[in-house]
Motif scaffolding. Sequence first.
Motif, PDB file in Angstrom:
ATOM      1  N   VAL A 284      -6.701  21.669  30.805  1.00  0.00           N
ATOM      2  CA  VAL A 284      -5.308  21.149  31.038  1.00  0.00           C
ATOM      3  C   VAL A 284      -5.417  20.660  32.387  1.00  0.00           C
ATOM      4  O   VAL A 284      -5.968  20.366  33.201  1.00  0.00           O
ATOM      5  N   SER A 285      -4.343  19.019  31.826  1.00  0.00           N
ATOM      6  CA  SER A 285      -4.491  18.510  32.557  1.00  0.00           C
ATOM      7  C   SER A 285      -3.156  18.051  33.632  1.00  0.00           C
ATOM      8  O   SER A 285      -1.585  18.619  33.235  1.00  0.00           O
ATOM      9  N   LEU A 286      -2.552  17.925  35.317  1.00  0.00           N
ATOM     10  CA  LEU A 286      -2.172  17.524  35.435  1.00  0.00           C
ATOM     11  C   LEU A 286      -1.640  16.223  36.762  1.00  0.00           C
ATOM     12  O   LEU A 286      -2.586  16.090  36.762  1.00  0.00           O
ATOM     13  N   CYS A 287      -0.755  15.545  35.605  1.00  0.00           N
ATOM     14  CA  CYS A 287       0.013  14.527  36.691  1.00  0.00           C
ATOM     15  C   CYS A 287       0.839  14.323  37.455  1.00  0.00           C
ATOM     16  O   CYS A 287       1.839  14.981  37.250  1.00  0.00           O
ATOM     17  N   VAL A 288       0.425  13.480  38.778  1.00  0.00           N
ATOM     18  CA  VAL A 288       1.595  13.215  39.369  1.00  0.00           C
ATOM     19  C   VAL A 288       1.424  12.031  39.816  1.00  0.00           C
ATOM     20  O   VAL A 288       0.640  10.891  39.918  1.00  0.00           O
ATOM     21  N   LYS A 289       2.800  11.306  39.811  1.00  0.00           N
ATOM     22  CA  LYS A 289       2.947   9.623  39.286  1.00  0.00           C
ATOM     23  C   LYS A 289       4.313   9.111  40.301  1.00  0.00           C
ATOM     24  O   LYS A 289       5.490  10.397  40.258  1.00  0.00           O
ATOM     25  N   ALA A 290       4.280   8.163  40.883  1.00  0.00           N
ATOM     26  CA  ALA A 290       4.790   7.217  41.711  1.00  0.00           C
ATOM     27  C   ALA A 290       4.989   6.240  41.536  1.00  0.00           C
ATOM     28  O   ALA A 290       4.662   5.505  41.430  1.00  0.00           O
ATOM     29  N   ARG A 291       6.823   5.818  41.078  1.00  0.00           N
ATOM     30  CA  ARG A 291       6.532   4.204  40.741  1.00  0.00           C
ATOM     31  C   ARG A 291       8.005   3.983  40.843  1.00  0.00           C
ATOM     32  O   ARG A 291       8.898   4.980  41.207  1.00  0.00           O
ATOM     33  N   ARG A 292       8.049   2.674  41.080  1.00  0.00           N
ATOM     34  CA  ARG A 292       9.698   1.815  41.660  1.00  0.00           C
ATOM     35  C   ARG A 292      10.368   1.465  39.878  1.00  0.00           C
ATOM     36  O   ARG A 292       9.747   0.593  39.614  1.00  0.00           O
ATOM     37  N   ASP A 293      11.625   1.784  40.159  1.00  0.00           N
ATOM     38  CA  ASP A 293      12.868   1.380  38.328  1.00  0.00           C
ATOM     39  C   ASP A 293      13.815   0.367  38.947  1.00  0.00           C
ATOM     40  O   ASP A 293      14.243   1.135  39.389  1.00  0.00           O
ATOM     41  N   ALA A 294      12.987  -0.334  39.555  1.00  0.00           N
ATOM     42  CA  ALA A 294      14.604  -1.294  40.122  1.00  0.00           C
ATOM     43  C   ALA A 294      15.178  -1.123  41.626  1.00  0.00           C
ATOM     44  O   ALA A 294      13.960  -1.166  42.372  1.00  0.00           O
ATOM     45  N   ARG A 295      16.225  -0.232  42.045  1.00  0.00           N
ATOM     46  CA  ARG A 295      16.293   0.155  43.219  1.00  0.00           C
ATOM     47  C   ARG A 295      15.628   2.297  43.350  1.00  0.00           C
ATOM     48  O   ARG A 295      17.028   1.881  43.709  1.00  0.00           O
ATOM     49  N   GLU A 296      15.001   2.943  42.235  1.00  0.00           N
ATOM     50  CA  GLU A 296      15.463   3.607  42.085  1.00  0.00           C
ATOM     51  C   GLU A 296      13.359   4.106  42.474  1.00  0.00           C
ATOM     52  O   GLU A 296      13.046   3.305  42.265  1.00  0.00           O
ATOM     53  N   LEU A 297      13.338   4.770  42.827  1.00  0.00           N
ATOM     54  CA  LEU A 297      12.307   5.667  42.455  1.00  0.00           C
ATOM     55  C   LEU A 297      11.654   7.046  42.413  1.00  0.00           C
ATOM     56  O   LEU A 297      12.925   7.782  42.120  1.00  0.00           O
ATOM     57  N   VAL A 298      10.932   7.244  41.471  1.00  0.00           N
ATOM     58  CA  VAL A 298      10.707   7.703  40.341  1.00  0.00           C
ATOM     59  C   VAL A 298       9.375   8.277  40.611  1.00  0.00           C
ATOM     60  O   VAL A 298       8.795   8.662  40.754  1.00  0.00           O
ATOM     61  N   LEU A 299       9.734  10.112  40.716  1.00  0.00           N
ATOM     62  CA  LEU A 299       8.396  11.189  40.746  1.00  0.00           C
ATOM     63  C   LEU A 299       8.752  11.818  39.487  1.00  0.00           C
ATOM     64  O   LEU A 299       9.594  11.941  39.281  1.00  0.00           O
ATOM     65  N   THR A 300       7.271  11.637  38.849  1.00  0.00           N
ATOM     66  CA  THR A 300       7.210  12.812  37.708  1.00  0.00           C
ATOM     67  C   THR A 300       5.868  14.063  38.375  1.00  0.00           C
ATOM     68  O   THR A 300       5.102  13.429  38.537  1.00  0.00           O
ATOM     69  N   VAL A 301       5.725  14.421  37.829  1.00  0.00           N
ATOM     70  CA  VAL A 301       4.904  16.075  37.699  1.00  0.00           C
ATOM     71  C   VAL A 301       5.170  16.418  36.494  1.00  0.00           C
ATOM     72  O   VAL A 301       5.958  16.569  36.002  1.00  0.00           O
ATOM     73  N   GLU A 302       3.710  16.182  35.610  1.00  0.00           N
ATOM     74  CA  GLU A 302       3.797  16.268  34.341  1.00  0.00           C
ATOM     75  C   GLU A 302       2.457  17.050  33.848  1.00  0.00           C
ATOM     76  O   GLU A 302       1.522  16.845  34.637  1.00  0.00           O
ATOM     77  N   ASN A 303       2.611  18.321  33.462  1.00  0.00           N
ATOM     78  CA  ASN A 303       1.046  19.258  32.838  1.00  0.00           C
ATOM     79  C   ASN A 303       1.462  19.189  31.543  1.00  0.00           C
ATOM     80  O   ASN A 303       2.218  19.250  30.489  1.00  0.00           O
ATOM     81  N   GLU A 304       0.218  19.462  30.817  1.00  0.00           N
ATOM     82  CA  GLU A 304      -0.390  18.890  29.576  1.00  0.00           C
ATOM     83  C   GLU A 304      -1.793  20.147  29.171  1.00  0.00           C
ATOM     84  O   GLU A 304      -2.751  19.564  29.877  1.00  0.00           O
ATOM     85  N   SER A 305      -1.232  21.249  28.263  1.00  0.00           N
ATOM     86  CA  SER A 305      -2.554  21.467  27.698  1.00  0.00           C
ATOM     87  C   SER A 305      -3.587  20.526  26.117  1.00  0.00           C
ATOM     88  O   SER A 305      -2.898  19.409  25.541  1.00  0.00           O
TER      89      SER A 305
END
Length: 380
Positions: A284-305
């Motif tokens: 299983v993979s677990l990915c935590v991402k953080a990026r900027r989208d214009a004036r927003e901060l986007v935080l993503t937590v995703e798990n995938e088998s």
Amino acid sequence: MLDHRLNLAPPTRREAALLTVVLWIAVLSVVSLAALLTGQVQSLPEALSLFTGFVTALCFAPILYGVVHLVSSRPLWLAVPVIFAGLTTTAVLQMLGDYGGQYLLHLSFADHRMPESTPQAMMVTTVIYWALSACNMGLLWISAASRRIRVKETELARSQVATLQAQLSLLRMQLNPHFMCNSLNTVSSLILDSQHAEANRMVERLADFLRGVMDIDGDEIRLSDELKTIDSYIHVEATRFGSRLHVAIDAADEVMDAAVPNFILQPLVENALKYGVEPVPGPVSLCVKARRDARELVLTVENESQQTLATQALTGVSPGHGIGLNNTRARLQMLFGDRGTLETQRLDRGFRATIRIPFNALAPAQDCKTAGRGDMAMQQ
């Protein structure tokens, strides 16, 4: 009904004075315009006579302000006669003050005529002032009711903030007993298997995580500090899952100083590990991402088998009806309103949770090391 108490928050003196002045300026403007158009103003005394009612109204308006204060939180049966008495007293005083002003103008200017002073004329004048005073009282009443609503909203907001802070404190204090028990059991197993170095590393990571949690102060922290805490948490959990768990933390330098609510990612990561990794037998993979989208901060937590699983575990919603997700949404709503959202999406082989909040960069730290800059990857 008459026992009902008025629930008012009287306006400040400044607000009351402003409302009174605006009302009587409007009245003076209408009266003056009507007098000019009908030719009633032929001399200076007649022009000055228009201001006598305005001046007396401002002089006796504090009575109305005092009445609003007096009836606040009083029973309705007591408030009604007090209001009526206050309006009547104010109207009578304004009528007497107006006639007194007219008399002074008559003494000062020989050509100024006194207005009709019969009982009927004085009664009509009193009624007019009573109606205008009632309008003034109405403005003060509306202001008091509006202010009470604002006070209630503020109290409710503070209560909600206190509730969320208490929930956050409880979350930090509990740290999921399941997680602590699993971590200690893993350390014990490593020691029994004579993997002392690995056991020591796990204890150090657990200590780093606990230290980071207890060091959190305030409602927001830098994203770099949040990722550092999450990195320690994942390292501890990754020891239990061995080589089948692949973890990646991906965050660009431009977002590392962004302000985020403290402990905002931990419930999402915990859900991903508990319901997306623990019940899955394969990699299983677990990915935590953080990026900027214009004036927003986007935080993503995703798990995938690596296999398609038709299991409710991958929804990220616990049998407890998604308390972690619901609390996270409530915190975002409280802190950012409609600008803070948590979106969830079930994937064919996993689950994704995405947080969007306004991007707000904090001043760069001078004496602290930010962890997890750039692209970070960890594999167990």
